[in-house]
Design an enzyme around this catalytic site. Structure first.
Site, PDB file in Angstrom:
ATOM      1  N   ASP A  16       0.806  -1.235   0.000  1.00  0.00           N
ATOM      2  CA  ASP A  16       0.000   0.000   0.000  1.00  0.00           C
ATOM      3  C   ASP A  16       0.832   1.275   0.000  1.00  0.00           C
ATOM      4  O   ASP A  16       0.413   2.311   0.535  1.00  0.00           O
ATOM      5  CB  ASP A  16      -0.967   0.020   1.207  1.00  0.00           C
ATOM      6  CG  ASP A  16      -1.887  -1.172   1.205  1.00  0.00           C
ATOM      7  OD1 ASP A  16      -2.205  -1.670   0.114  1.00  0.00           O
ATOM      8  OD2 ASP A  16      -2.278  -1.609   2.306  1.00  0.00           O
ATOM      9  N   LYS A  19       1.862   2.109  -5.086  1.00  0.00           N
ATOM     10  CA  LYS A  19       2.373   1.524  -6.341  1.00  0.00           C
ATOM     11  C   LYS A  19       1.445   1.842  -7.508  1.00  0.00           C
ATOM     12  O   LYS A  19       1.892   2.181  -8.603  1.00  0.00           O
ATOM     13  CB  LYS A  19       2.520  -0.007  -6.203  1.00  0.00           C
ATOM     14  CG  LYS A  19       3.551  -0.422  -5.160  1.00  0.00           C
ATOM     15  CD  LYS A  19       3.602  -1.928  -4.994  1.00  0.00           C
ATOM     16  CE  LYS A  19       2.389  -2.525  -4.343  1.00  0.00           C
ATOM     17  NZ  LYS A  19       2.131  -2.107  -2.948  1.00  0.00           N
ATOM     18  N   GLY A  43      -4.507  -4.258  -3.841  1.00  0.00           N
ATOM     19  CA  GLY A  43      -5.486  -3.220  -4.172  1.00  0.00           C
ATOM     20  C   GLY A  43      -4.690  -1.989  -4.536  1.00  0.00           C
ATOM     21  O   GLY A  43      -4.051  -1.398  -3.676  1.00  0.00           O
ATOM     22  N   HIS A  44      -4.677  -1.642  -5.815  1.00  0.00           N
ATOM     23  CA  HIS A  44      -3.843  -0.541  -6.298  1.00  0.00           C
ATOM     24  C   HIS A  44      -4.745   0.611  -6.743  1.00  0.00           C
ATOM     25  O   HIS A  44      -5.563   0.455  -7.647  1.00  0.00           O
ATOM     26  CB  HIS A  44      -2.945  -1.011  -7.445  1.00  0.00           C
ATOM     27  CG  HIS A  44      -1.957  -2.070  -7.023  1.00  0.00           C
ATOM     28  ND1 HIS A  44      -1.102  -2.700  -7.889  1.00  0.00           N
ATOM     29  CD2 HIS A  44      -1.676  -2.586  -5.791  1.00  0.00           C
ATOM     30  CE1 HIS A  44      -0.355  -3.567  -7.216  1.00  0.00           C
ATOM     31  NE2 HIS A  44      -0.697  -3.525  -5.950  1.00  0.00           N
TER      32      HIS A  44
HETATM   33  P1  GDP Z   1      -0.714   0.325  -3.531  1.00  0.00           P
HETATM   34  O1  GDP Z   1      -1.313  -0.940  -3.053  1.00  0.00           O
HETATM   35  O2  GDP Z   1       0.750   0.398  -3.277  1.00  0.00           O
HETATM   36  O3  GDP Z   1      -1.060   0.643  -4.956  1.00  0.00           O
HETATM   37  O4  GDP Z   1      -1.350   1.477  -2.636  1.00  0.00           O
HETATM   38  P2  GDP Z   1      -2.910   1.639  -2.266  1.00  0.00           P
HETATM   39  O5  GDP Z   1      -3.635   2.137  -3.452  1.00  0.00           O
HETATM   40  O6  GDP Z   1      -3.419   0.423  -1.587  1.00  0.00           O
HETATM   41  O7  GDP Z   1      -2.824   2.750  -1.135  1.00  0.00           O
HETATM   42  C1  GDP Z   1      -2.246   3.994  -1.354  1.00  0.00           C
HETATM   43  C2  GDP Z   1      -3.290   5.068  -1.039  1.00  0.00           C
HETATM   44  O8  GDP Z   1      -2.647   6.329  -0.951  1.00  0.00           O
HETATM   45  C3  GDP Z   1      -4.341   5.241  -2.111  1.00  0.00           C
HETATM   46  O9  GDP Z   1      -5.544   5.633  -1.500  1.00  0.00           O
HETATM   47  C4  GDP Z   1      -3.784   6.352  -2.980  1.00  0.00           C
HETATM   48  O10 GDP Z   1      -4.796   7.068  -3.670  1.00  0.00           O
HETATM   49  C5  GDP Z   1      -3.142   7.224  -1.941  1.00  0.00           C
HETATM   50  N1  GDP Z   1      -1.970   7.987  -2.374  1.00  0.00           N
HETATM   51  C6  GDP Z   1      -0.962   7.626  -3.201  1.00  0.00           C
HETATM   52  N2  GDP Z   1      -0.007   8.585  -3.253  1.00  0.00           N
HETATM   53  C7  GDP Z   1      -0.438   9.575  -2.427  1.00  0.00           C
HETATM   54  C8  GDP Z   1       0.123  10.819  -2.002  1.00  0.00           C
HETATM   55  O11 GDP Z   1       1.222  11.204  -2.394  1.00  0.00           O
HETATM   56  N3  GDP Z   1      -0.605  11.552  -1.119  1.00  0.00           N
HETATM   57  C9  GDP Z   1      -1.810  11.151  -0.634  1.00  0.00           C
HETATM   58  N4  GDP Z   1      -2.435  11.928   0.222  1.00  0.00           N
HETATM   59  N5  GDP Z   1      -2.354   9.978  -1.010  1.00  0.00           N
HETATM   60  C10 GDP Z   1      -1.680   9.206  -1.867  1.00  0.00           C
HETATM   61  P1  IMO Z   2      -0.822  -4.208  -2.256  1.00  0.00           P
HETATM   62  O1  IMO Z   2      -0.372  -4.781  -3.576  1.00  0.00           O
HETATM   63  C1  IMO Z   2      -0.991  -4.536   2.090  1.00  0.00           C
HETATM   64  C2  IMO Z   2      -1.059  -8.560   3.780  1.00  0.00           C
HETATM   65  C3  IMO Z   2      -2.340  -8.962   4.509  1.00  0.00           C
HETATM   66  C4  IMO Z   2      -1.758  -9.888   5.553  1.00  0.00           C
HETATM   67  C5  IMO Z   2      -0.651 -10.607   4.799  1.00  0.00           C
HETATM   68  C6  IMO Z   2      -1.061 -11.969   4.221  1.00  0.00           C
HETATM   69  O2  IMO Z   2      -2.112  -3.496  -2.328  1.00  0.00           O
HETATM   70  O3  IMO Z   2       0.271  -3.430  -1.618  1.00  0.00           O
HETATM   71  P2  IMO Z   2      -2.573 -12.703   2.152  1.00  0.00           P
HETATM   72  O4  IMO Z   2      -4.019 -12.455   1.867  1.00  0.00           O
HETATM   73  O5  IMO Z   2      -1.651 -12.184   1.095  1.00  0.00           O
HETATM   74  O6  IMO Z   2      -2.288 -14.120   2.509  1.00  0.00           O
HETATM   75  O7  IMO Z   2      -2.274 -11.859   3.500  1.00  0.00           O
HETATM   76  O8  IMO Z   2      -0.290  -9.754   3.727  1.00  0.00           O
HETATM   77  N1  IMO Z   2      -1.248  -8.090   2.390  1.00  0.00           N
HETATM   78  C7  IMO Z   2      -1.177  -6.803   2.028  1.00  0.00           C
HETATM   79  N2  IMO Z   2      -1.031  -5.686   2.777  1.00  0.00           N
HETATM   80  N3  IMO Z   2      -1.049  -4.444   0.748  1.00  0.00           N
HETATM   81  C8  IMO Z   2      -1.183  -5.550  -0.012  1.00  0.00           C
HETATM   82  O9  IMO Z   2      -1.125  -5.518  -1.369  1.00  0.00           O
HETATM   83  C9  IMO Z   2      -1.296  -6.804   0.629  1.00  0.00           C
HETATM   84  N4  IMO Z   2      -1.448  -8.072   0.195  1.00  0.00           N
HETATM   85  C10 IMO Z   2      -1.401  -8.842   1.276  1.00  0.00           C
HETATM   86  O10 IMO Z   2      -2.979  -7.856   5.069  1.00  0.00           O
HETATM   87  O11 IMO Z   2      -1.156  -9.139   6.574  1.00  0.00           O
HETATM   88 MG    MG Z   3      -2.841  -1.617  -1.838  1.00  0.00          MG
END
Ligand code: GDP
Ligand code: IMO
Ligand code: MG
Length: 403
Positions: A16, A19, A43-44
């Protein structure tokens, strides 16, 4: 041979990191975007003109209409989730099926895997991992036990009818035209000098071998996992962009040495919207952990850092950064393997001056407050890796690009 134009985006923390945002931004110029490991535990999030989109399986380059998206062999695939995701994207006017290629070597997540994942978490109760309950672990277990079902198997009706439910057969038929060999395809496009972006999922500290085991996911989440997942050699990736937040978060259970106290955690969670993009669970928040980050730089061979969510630290009174751990009163500079050691390490912090003017939405490095620049330079020096992107908001546009 033409010049190789490949980059990878990998998570440097516990997932999270942002990416999705960086993949969307960087893939503007990509001919291909390739997901390599993990599954719909990912979840991206992508935000363009205030419109938010979350991808779980479809590569985050999908918003660029000419980009071809590949789901490579290392991904574990829930075909129901993929079909639903495709339908959602197509409703938004994004054409997916014509430019999606799925490796015939992808292992499938079956209904039984999801049940096993859920059941195990229930039984573990107080010792649970906090998985996303999407069947990821059990699907990789069956793969390692050499009894998994692969996407290429279900092209054959004799196998499909034996292993899938009626509902899943329907999904298999929808996806069938997208399923093919991707080893030769990916290696050929590298050879042809196409612009390719490999999209990692999760983060270094969730890596099955080198993360905070057993509180990890079931795949290799580093650049090495990109190579095995895509079927390419380690020397075919030119640029490895490691994504890290300006602080840390973790969702699910497991040790988190720089975790804030409840009050600070809640404040950052609210400011940063730190709720899981897949499960909606509140994310635990903490200070930037430079010990773990440095380890992630080593493990990934990170060439460039994208520092995200700098804006979330706007208005903080001071900026605390974890610089080392103390274990049994001794200072250490690595993440201990033994989980009970990691649980008891004491964080050693350095406190930096906070900035008073907001960084939110800035696109020009020179406009950053001095204290924010000092923070960025401090991180760069400590981890010995250049910061090439600074993200100042969720929108694609809110980014400072440095060269
Ligand atoms: P990922 O799994 O690495 O793709 O990240 P996620 O999408 O799960 O979580 C990142 C969250 O931070 C999302 O809600 C993005 O919209 C938000 N986000 C990404 N970059 C920034 C930033 O520079 N500032 C803020 N405030 N939010 C950001
Ligand atoms: P992205 O790509 C954050 C965490 C789960 C749990 C552990 C194992 O959005 O960064 P699993 O279901 O993979 O067996 O769970 O890994 N986890 C993540 N945490 N971002 C993710 O993906 C994750 N994918 C798995 O919360 O702690
Ligand atoms: Mg994510």
């Amino acid at each position: 041979m033409k010049k190789i134009k490949t980059s990878a985006v990998v998570g440097m923390q516990w997932g999270d990191e942002g990416k999705g945002k960086i993949v969307d931004l960087v893939s503007e110029k990509s001919d291909y975007v390739v997901r390599c490991q993990g599954g719909n535990n990912a979840g991206h999030t992508i935000v363009v003109n205030n419109q938010k989109l979350i991808t779980h399986l479809v590569p985050s380059g999908i918003l660029h209409p000419k980009t071809i998206c590949i789901i490579a062999s290392g991904v574990v695939l829930d075909i129901k989730v993929l079909v639903e995701e495709i339908k959602t994207l197509e409703k938004l006017g994004i054409n997916v099926l014509d430019r999606l290629i799925i490796s015939d070597r992808c292992h499938l997540i079956l209904e039984e895997h999801i049940k096993r994942d859920q059941k195990r978490e229930e039984i573990l109760e107080n010792n649970k991992i906090g998985t996303t309950k999407r069947g990821i672990g059990p699907a990789y277990e069956d793969k390692a036990a050499r009894k998994g079902i692969r996407a290429g198997d279900i092209i054959h009706s004799s196998i499909r009818d034996k292993v899938l439910s009626k509902e899943y057969i329907k999904y298999a038929k929808i996806l069938e035209p997208c399923i093919s060999d991707t080893i030769s395809l990916i290696n050929k496009i590298i050879e042809d000098g196409k612009n390719i972006l490999f999209e990692g999922a999760q983060g270094a500290m969730l890596d099955i071998d080198h993360g905070t085991y057993p509180y990890v996911t079931s795949s290799n989440t580093t650049s090495a996992g990109i190579c095995t997942g895509a079927g390419i050699s380690p020397n075919s990736i030119r640029k490895i962009i490691g994504i890290t937040k300006a602080y840390c978060t973790r969702v699910g259970e497991g040790p988190f040495p720089s975790e804030y106290n409840q009050k600070d955690s809640e404040r950052i969670r609210e400011k940063g919207g730190e709720f899981g993009a897949t499960t909606g669970r509140p994310r635990r928040c903490g200070a930037l952990d430079l010990v773990a980050l440095k380890q992630a730089v080593y493990m990934n061979g990170t060439t460039d850092i994208a520092l995200t969510k700098l804006d979330v630290l706007d208005g903080e009174k001071s900026i605390k950064v974890l610089t080392s751990y103390k274990l049994n009163k001794k200072e250490i500079n690595h993440v201990p393997a033994f989980i009970h050691d990691l649980e008891k390490v004491e964080p050693v912090y350095k406190e930096l001056k906070a900035w008073t003017k907001p960084t939110c939405g800035l696109t020009d490095y020179d406009k950053l407050p001095k204290e924010a620049k000092d923070y960025i330079r401090f991180i760069e020096k400590e981890i010995n890796c250049k910061i090439s992107f600074i993200s100042t908001g969720p929108d694609r546009k809110s980014t400072i690009i440095l060269n």
